[in-house]
Every structure is written in C-alpha cells, then in structure tokens.
Motif scaffolding. Structure first.
Motif, PDB file in Angstrom:
ATOM      1  N   HIS A   1       9.467  -1.185  16.154  1.00 14.99           N
ATOM      2  CA  HIS A   1       8.343  -0.812  15.290  1.00 14.99           C
ATOM      3  C   HIS A   1       8.459   0.629  14.803  1.00 14.99           C
ATOM      4  CE1 HIS A   1       6.379  -3.582  18.379  1.00 14.99           C
ATOM      5  NE2 HIS A   1       6.156  -4.218  17.264  1.00 14.99           N
ATOM      6  N   SER A   2       8.152   0.816  13.513  1.00 16.03           N
ATOM      7  CA  SER A   2       8.119   2.199  12.992  1.00 16.03           C
ATOM      8  C   SER A   2       6.681   2.669  12.828  1.00 16.03           C
ATOM      9  CB  SER A   2       8.846   2.297  11.649  1.00 16.03           C
ATOM     10  OG  SER A   2       8.020   1.836  10.600  1.00 16.03           O
ATOM     11  N   LYS A   3       6.569   3.968  12.681  1.00 11.80           N
ATOM     12  CA  LYS A   3       5.301   4.585  12.273  1.00 11.80           C
ATOM     13  C   LYS A   3       5.153   4.357  10.761  1.00 11.80           C
ATOM     14  CE  LYS A   3       5.766   8.149  15.788  1.00 11.80           C
ATOM     15  NZ  LYS A   3       6.058   9.568  16.068  1.00 11.80           N
ATOM     16  N   PHE A   4       4.144   5.001  10.176  1.00 11.47           N
ATOM     17  CA  PHE A   4       3.915   4.854   8.739  1.00 11.47           C
ATOM     18  C   PHE A   4       4.364   6.097   7.984  1.00 11.47           C
ATOM     19  CE2 PHE A   4       0.577   2.322  10.801  1.00 11.47           C
ATOM     20  CZ  PHE A   4       1.010   1.080  10.383  1.00 11.47           C
ATOM     21  N   VAL A   5       5.007   5.870   6.862  1.00 12.40           N
ATOM     22  CA  VAL A   5       5.293   6.966   5.933  1.00 12.40           C
ATOM     23  C   VAL A   5       3.951   7.401   5.346  1.00 12.40           C
ATOM     24  CG1 VAL A   5       6.379   7.497   3.711  1.00 12.40           C
ATOM     25  CG2 VAL A   5       7.579   6.084   5.384  1.00 12.40           C
TER      26      VAL A   5
ATOM     27  N   TYR B   1       1.425 -10.434  13.924  1.00 10.15           N
ATOM     28  CA  TYR B   1       2.146 -11.692  13.704  1.00 10.15           C
ATOM     29  C   TYR B   1       3.070 -12.016  14.877  1.00 10.15           C
ATOM     30  CZ  TYR B   1       0.798 -11.558   8.785  1.00 10.15           C
ATOM     31  OH  TYR B   1       0.088 -11.558   7.620  1.00 10.15           O
ATOM     32  N   TRP B   2       3.723 -10.967  15.377  1.00  3.05           N
ATOM     33  CA  TRP B   2       4.752 -11.226  16.414  1.00  3.05           C
ATOM     34  C   TRP B   2       4.094 -11.510  17.749  1.00  3.05           C
ATOM     35  CZ3 TRP B   2       6.964 -11.896  12.361  1.00  3.05           C
ATOM     36  CH2 TRP B   2       7.159 -10.922  11.397  1.00  3.05           C
ATOM     37  N   ARG B   3       2.936 -10.940  17.946  1.00  8.03           N
ATOM     38  CA  ARG B   3       2.254 -11.176  19.211  1.00  8.03           C
ATOM     39  C   ARG B   3       1.897 -12.658  19.353  1.00  8.03           C
ATOM     40  NH1 ARG B   3      -3.595  -9.154  21.170  1.00  8.03           N
ATOM     41  NH2 ARG B   3      -3.637 -10.580  22.904  1.00  8.03           N
TER      42      ARG B   3
ATOM     43  N   GLY C   1      10.902  -8.392   6.047  1.00  5.94           N
ATOM     44  CA  GLY C   1      10.349  -8.991   4.829  1.00  5.94           C
ATOM     45  C   GLY C   1       9.510  -8.056   3.988  1.00  5.94           C
ATOM     46  N   ARG C   2       8.968  -8.682   2.934  1.00  5.42           N
ATOM     47  CA  ARG C   2       8.163  -7.933   1.971  1.00  5.42           C
ATOM     48  C   ARG C   2       7.142  -8.887   1.342  1.00  5.42           C
ATOM     49  NH1 ARG C   2       5.090  -4.492  -0.555  1.00  5.42           N
ATOM     50  NH2 ARG C   2       5.238  -4.532  -2.812  1.00  5.42           N
ATOM     51  N   GLY C   3       5.913  -8.415   1.197  1.00  3.19           N
ATOM     52  CA  GLY C   3       4.885  -9.160   0.481  1.00  3.19           C
ATOM     53  C   GLY C   3       4.786  -8.601  -0.929  1.00  3.19           C
TER      54      GLY C   3
ATOM     55  N   VAL D   1       7.877  -1.708  -5.091  1.00  5.11           N
ATOM     56  CA  VAL D   1       8.242  -1.188  -3.769  1.00  5.11           C
ATOM     57  C   VAL D   1       8.114   0.338  -3.773  1.00  5.11           C
ATOM     58  CG1 VAL D   1      10.320  -0.796  -2.354  1.00  5.11           C
ATOM     59  CG2 VAL D   1       9.721  -3.112  -3.107  1.00  5.11           C
ATOM     60  N   HIS D   2       7.532   0.888  -2.704  1.00  5.57           N
ATOM     61  CA  HIS D   2       7.470   2.359  -2.606  1.00  5.57           C
ATOM     62  C   HIS D   2       8.350   2.862  -1.456  1.00  5.57           C
ATOM     63  CE1 HIS D   2       4.736   1.993   0.787  1.00  5.57           C
ATOM     64  NE2 HIS D   2       3.783   1.424   0.058  1.00  5.57           N
ATOM     65  N   MET D   3       8.430   4.176  -1.346  1.00  2.00           N
ATOM     66  CA  MET D   3       9.369   4.757  -0.368  1.00  2.00           C
ATOM     67  C   MET D   3       9.011   4.381   1.074  1.00  2.00           C
ATOM     68  SD  MET D   3      10.277   8.418  -2.071  1.00  2.00           S
ATOM     69  CE  MET D   3      11.684   8.916  -1.088  1.00  2.00           C
ATOM     70  N   GLY D   4       7.723   4.099   1.337  1.00  2.00           N
ATOM     71  CA  GLY D   4       7.322   3.657   2.675  1.00  2.00           C
ATOM     72  C   GLY D   4       8.006   2.364   3.060  1.00  2.00           C
ATOM     73  N   HIS D   5       8.058   1.412   2.117  1.00  2.00           N
ATOM     74  CA  HIS D   5       8.687   0.126   2.420  1.00  2.00           C
ATOM     75  C   HIS D   5      10.168   0.289   2.740  1.00  2.00           C
ATOM     76  CE1 HIS D   5       5.428  -1.268  -0.535  1.00  2.00           C
ATOM     77  NE2 HIS D   5       5.029  -1.633   0.646  1.00  2.00           N
TER      78      HIS D   5
ATOM     79  N   PRO E   1      11.718   0.879   6.913  1.00  2.00           N
ATOM     80  CA  PRO E   1      12.205  -0.168   7.824  1.00  2.00           C
ATOM     81  C   PRO E   1      13.497  -0.823   7.309  1.00  2.00           C
ATOM     82  CG  PRO E   1       9.873  -0.500   7.332  1.00  2.00           C
ATOM     83  CD  PRO E   1      10.352   0.606   6.435  1.00  2.00           C
ATOM     84  N   TRP E   2      13.687  -0.809   5.999  1.00  2.00           N
ATOM     85  CA  TRP E   2      14.890  -1.453   5.454  1.00  2.00           C
ATOM     86  C   TRP E   2      16.140  -0.597   5.681  1.00  2.00           C
ATOM     87  CZ3 TRP E   2      12.292  -3.096   0.156  1.00  2.00           C
ATOM     88  CH2 TRP E   2      11.198  -3.916   0.448  1.00  2.00           C
ATOM     89  N   PHE E   3      15.963   0.739   5.634  1.00  2.00           N
ATOM     90  CA  PHE E   3      17.107   1.617   5.983  1.00  2.00           C
ATOM     91  C   PHE E   3      17.571   1.321   7.404  1.00  2.00           C
ATOM     92  CE2 PHE E   3      15.445   4.993   2.921  1.00  2.00           C
ATOM     93  CZ  PHE E   3      16.514   4.868   2.054  1.00  2.00           C
TER      94      PHE E   3
ATOM     95  N   ILE F   1       3.429 -19.200   8.658  1.00  4.24           N
ATOM     96  CA  ILE F   1       4.541 -19.110   7.691  1.00  4.24           C
ATOM     97  C   ILE F   1       5.363 -17.845   7.965  1.00  4.24           C
ATOM     98  CG2 ILE F   1       5.064 -18.643   5.246  1.00  4.24           C
ATOM     99  CD1 ILE F   1       4.447 -21.484   5.447  1.00  4.24           C
ATOM    100  N   GLN F   2       4.678 -16.747   8.290  1.00  5.98           N
ATOM    101  CA  GLN F   2       5.424 -15.512   8.595  1.00  5.98           C
ATOM    102  C   GLN F   2       6.134 -15.638   9.945  1.00  5.98           C
ATOM    103  OE1 GLN F   2       4.093 -11.826   7.108  1.00  5.98           O
ATOM    104  NE2 GLN F   2       4.884 -10.612   8.805  1.00  5.98           N
ATOM    105  N   ALA F   3       5.606 -16.492  10.822  1.00  2.56           N
ATOM    106  CA  ALA F   3       6.258 -16.687  12.127  1.00  2.56           C
ATOM    107  C   ALA F   3       7.523 -17.545  12.002  1.00  2.56           C
ATOM    108  CB  ALA F   3       5.275 -17.355  13.094  1.00  2.56           C
TER     109      ALA F   3
ATOM    110  N   ILE G   1      10.292 -13.166   1.610  1.00  2.00           N
ATOM    111  CA  ILE G   1       9.405 -12.687   0.544  1.00  2.00           C
ATOM    112  C   ILE G   1       8.156 -13.561   0.584  1.00  2.00           C
ATOM    113  CG2 ILE G   1       9.126 -12.413  -1.965  1.00  2.00           C
ATOM    114  CD1 ILE G   1      11.246 -10.514  -1.077  1.00  2.00           C
ATOM    115  N   THR G   2       7.036 -12.973   1.016  1.00  2.00           N
ATOM    116  CA  THR G   2       5.810 -13.763   1.211  1.00  2.00           C
ATOM    117  C   THR G   2       4.946 -13.743  -0.059  1.00  2.00           C
ATOM    118  OG1 THR G   2       4.843 -11.808   2.257  1.00  2.00           O
ATOM    119  CG2 THR G   2       5.727 -13.486   3.728  1.00  2.00           C
ATOM    120  N   ASP G   3       5.461 -14.431  -1.089  1.00  2.00           N
ATOM    121  CA  ASP G   3       4.688 -14.507  -2.341  1.00  2.00           C
ATOM    122  C   ASP G   3       3.387 -15.288  -2.125  1.00  2.00           C
ATOM    123  OD1 ASP G   3       6.202 -16.801  -1.928  1.00  2.00           O
ATOM    124  OD2 ASP G   3       6.814 -17.037  -4.021  1.00  2.00           O
TER     125      ASP G   3
END
Ligand code: TYM
Length: 392
Positions: free
Chosen positions: A263-267, A243-245, A95-97, A102-106, A109-111, A214-216, A128-130
């Motif tokens: 899980h990924s690291k951070f860009v 959230y997943w925990r 997902g995405r908030g 959107v930046h290259m970091g986001h 995980p989508w790739f 809601i995210q769960a 999409i968590t608007d």
C-alpha cells in the motif's frame, strides 16, 4: 466520486470514520490521514526494514518509493517474497477507474508496479473498471466512461510495462472472463458485510452493491490462467484496501491464496490539504495537461513558505508542509538534492518561487516525454488487451 461519495460518506463502515480525524474510502479521502493509525484501523502491517531487505535481495536496489516511506504498508508481502525465493512466481494486479484523465497521483502505484515487474518478471493484470465509474457517477454516461477508458489505457501503456507480460482487462469487454468468478465471490459476500465495509445505503443503486465482487475477481484469475493456486500481489494506494479485506476473507474458502498487497500513501494535492484528485483539477497535474497549464497550476500551488520574501529569509519555510517540495522530493530530486533543498528552505536561503520554477521545468520535461510515449501507445493497444489464453 459524485453519487458514491454523497451516498457513502456519512455511513461508511470501517474505512470511513471521521471521528478518527480522517476518512479513507475507495471513493474519497478527507482529513489529514495518519498513516501509522491507518495501519491499526485497517489491520494491515507496516513495511519493516527486514522486508525492504528481503526485496532488495532480488532487486539489488532499494526503490526510492520504499526508502522515502511512500509505500508504507502491506499484507503478506513477506509471504510473496519468501515464496518467490523458493521458486514460486506471482502475478501483479492493479487497476484504474476511468472517470477522467490520469493524474500524477495515479502514476505512483504504477511506477512501483513496473519496478516489481522488472524485478520479478511477473505477469501483470491491469483492470479498467469502466463499470464502477459508470455506476458510481452521477454525470458520466457509459459512452463517456468508454472514452476515458481508452484514454487511460494509453497512460498505462506509456508506463512501459512489458507487453509480453501485461494484459489489460476492461470490465465491460471482458465480462465473460470475470463473470464466473464474480458469481463465486458475490455468493460468499453478504449485503451486511458490504454495507459495513463500504457504507452502502438503501438508496445505493444495486450495481454499486455488487461491484466489489468485480474488483475482487482478478485476484483469483491468475489461478485459473495458470491452472494452479497462484499468488497475487496488488500495488495500490491504501484507499483500495477495503476491497482486498473482503476478498482475503473468502479466498481460502474458495481454494485460492489470500491476495497480498503493498500500500502507498497519497500524492498530495497542489492545493492546501488532501490527496491529488480528479475532483479538484486545479490541484492535480494530468498527463494530458499542456505546458502552459502545468506552469499555471504549479505557480498557483500552496507552499510551506512565509507570506513575504522578507519573512521567508528571516524565518525560513516548512518543507514538510509543502506540496511543491513533496513533488520535487518524490518525483525528481535524489536524496542528496532533496536534503540540501530542505535545509536551504528551512534556513531562509531558498524562496518558494525558485522551487516552483524547478518543479515546473522538471514536470514539463517529464510530461513531454510521457506525451511522446502516450502517442506511441496508440499503436500498441491491441497487443495489451486481455484475451482468452492471455499469455500464450
Ligand atoms: P483509481 O482510478 O481511483 O486510482 C488508480 C490508482 O491510483 C491510486 N491513487 C493514488 N495514489 C496515490 N496518490 C493519489 N492521490 C491517488 N489517487 C488514486 C489508487 O489507489 C489506485 O491504485 N477501483 C479502482 C480501480 C481498480 C484497482 C484495482 C486499483 C480496479 N482494480 C486493483 C488498484 C488495484 C479505482 O477506481 O482506482
């Protein structure tokens, strides 16, 4: 994020302990993250060569984001792969908030999500968590968040997810679908758990406190769609793990599988420390940046080089501390190119200007193609939106 950060940072629970030298919450990352330590602190598991091999049996290749260790941690990925080997399909969920562009970091995980969808033919729910971004922001109106939601959906579609297998859930639009699950989840989560995990305070607004349920909810939606318990695998950066925990703690009691994660690291930010983040736009490359902006951001980027050309030639640079090198190695160079680049840098045979110029050229090329796909996406939005009986 604004309000959330200010309110949450000081008292956040297991996810945020600055005495560890870093703090990672779904809203903010500070300090230098020690990824080996985070696995222990969060209670996840490192991705082992055995798991990579299991995945490779299905994909035929080792994805570069795995071989480079960018995706480094998981919960139950092995179970999902074993079950798939025994004929059991799984859903992907990410997902995405929509708090900005959107930046290259986001995209990272989508790739990886796309690679998993292509490999396993999995159905994907994209949330999409608007609501989240409205509740946690001090300055964004609901209308502004809606605008970003639409804008971000174009990025999601531009990633090339399979339209037959992908549905986008917009929380405010699909609340009828999410609400019964939300209620079942919310009833099983206490305020004391939410406070310990997310660090809520008496001054947190009550919408924030309910939001994790809601995210769960999309973790269990596939079981309702398929009318049988269905496994779900969530690719995301490690910041979403809290959230997943809490979701995993209640899943089996509700009759569902525990959702699995990779899980990924951070860009990193193009500026000194920290992750690429919308709150520091000069250190982030957005998919909406024009070529001049890309050029100027990369030209102002921090590097692992020496302060002068002479010193660089004499002492060499440090690619391990260089976001420009990081981008080239994770987005554009293949393994061999990257190794050669790092060797030349360390031995003083490469100047930062050359790496910046390579990164500028490659990023502009990538973004010009991505922009073309984003434009095309405008005609495809309807076919991606979640509706009742979404895959019929
Ligand atoms: P959001 O919009 O903050 O982030 C979207 C996705 O991008 C990841 N991410 C990053 N990955 C690598 N490097 C970075 N610098 C970086 N910054 C962000 C996030 O981990 C996330 O995967 N609450 C969520 C939206 C959401 C969601 C989900 C995310 C709803 N359901 C399921 C993942 C999975 C959010 O605000 O993400």
């Amino acid at each position: 994020m604004d309000l959330g950060d200010e309110k949450i940072e000081e008292s956040a629970g297991y996810a945020s302990k600055l005495e560890r030298g870093y703090s990672v919450t779904p809203w903010q990352v500070t300090g230098v993250v020690d990824y080996n330590k985070i696995v222990k602190d969060f209670g996840t598991r490192l991705i082992t060569p055995e798991i990579i091999e299991k995945l490779q049996k299905f994909s035929g290749i080792i994805h570069p984001l795995l071989s480079r260790g960018f995706f480094f941690s998981h919960r139950d990925l092995d179970l999902v792969l074993d079950a798939y080997g025994n004929g059991e399909n799984f859903y992907l969920y990410t997902g995405r908030g929509p708090s900005g562009h959107v930046h290259m970091g986001h995209l990272m995980p989508w790739f990886f999500t796309k690679f998993l969808q292509d490999t396993f033919g999995s159905r994907l729910l994209f949330q999409i968590t608007d609501d989240e971004k409205f509740l946690y922001s001090q300055h964004l109106s609901l209308q502004e968040v809606e605008k970003y939601a639409y804008d971000n959906i174009l990025d999601v579609i531009a990633m090339g997810f399979d339209p037959k297998l992908t549905r986008i859930i917009i929380d405010t639009k699909n609340i009828q679908t999410l609400y019964p699950l939300y209620l079942e989840i919310a009833k099983r989560l206490t305020f004391s758990t939410a406070k310990a995990v997310f660090g809520y305070k008496p001054s947190s607004n009550i919408g924030m406190i309910g939001f994790p349920a809601i995210q769960a909810a999309p973790c269990f939606l596939p079981s309702l769609i398929e009318k049988k318990p269905t496994r779900v695998l969530i690719p995301a950066a490690i910041d979403q793990d809290p959230y997943w925990r809490i979701t995993r703690d209640i899943a089996e009691k509700m009759g569902y599988y525990k959702p699995a994660q990779v899980h990924s690291k951070f860009v990193p930010s193009l500026e000194l420390n920290g992750k690429m983040s919308s709150s520091r736009p000069t250190g982030a490359i957005f998919t909406t940046d024009d070529p001049e902006t890309i050029e100027s951001k990369i030209s102002g980027a921090y590097t692992g080089g020496q302060p002068s050309v002479g010193l660089q030639r004499m002492l060499g640079g440090d690619p391990d501390a260089c976001p420009v090198f990081w981008y080239l190695s994770h987005f554009f160079d293949d393994g061999k190119d990257s190794f050669e680049r790092s060797l030349k840098c360390r031995t003083g045979n490469l100047l930062c200007g050359e790496c910046k110029s390579d990164l500028t050229t490659q990023t502009k090329l990538f973004m010009s193609e991505f922009t073309r796909r984003r434009d095309q996406a405008k005609n495809q939005v309807d076919s991606f939106l979640y509706e009742e009986n979404p895959f019929d």
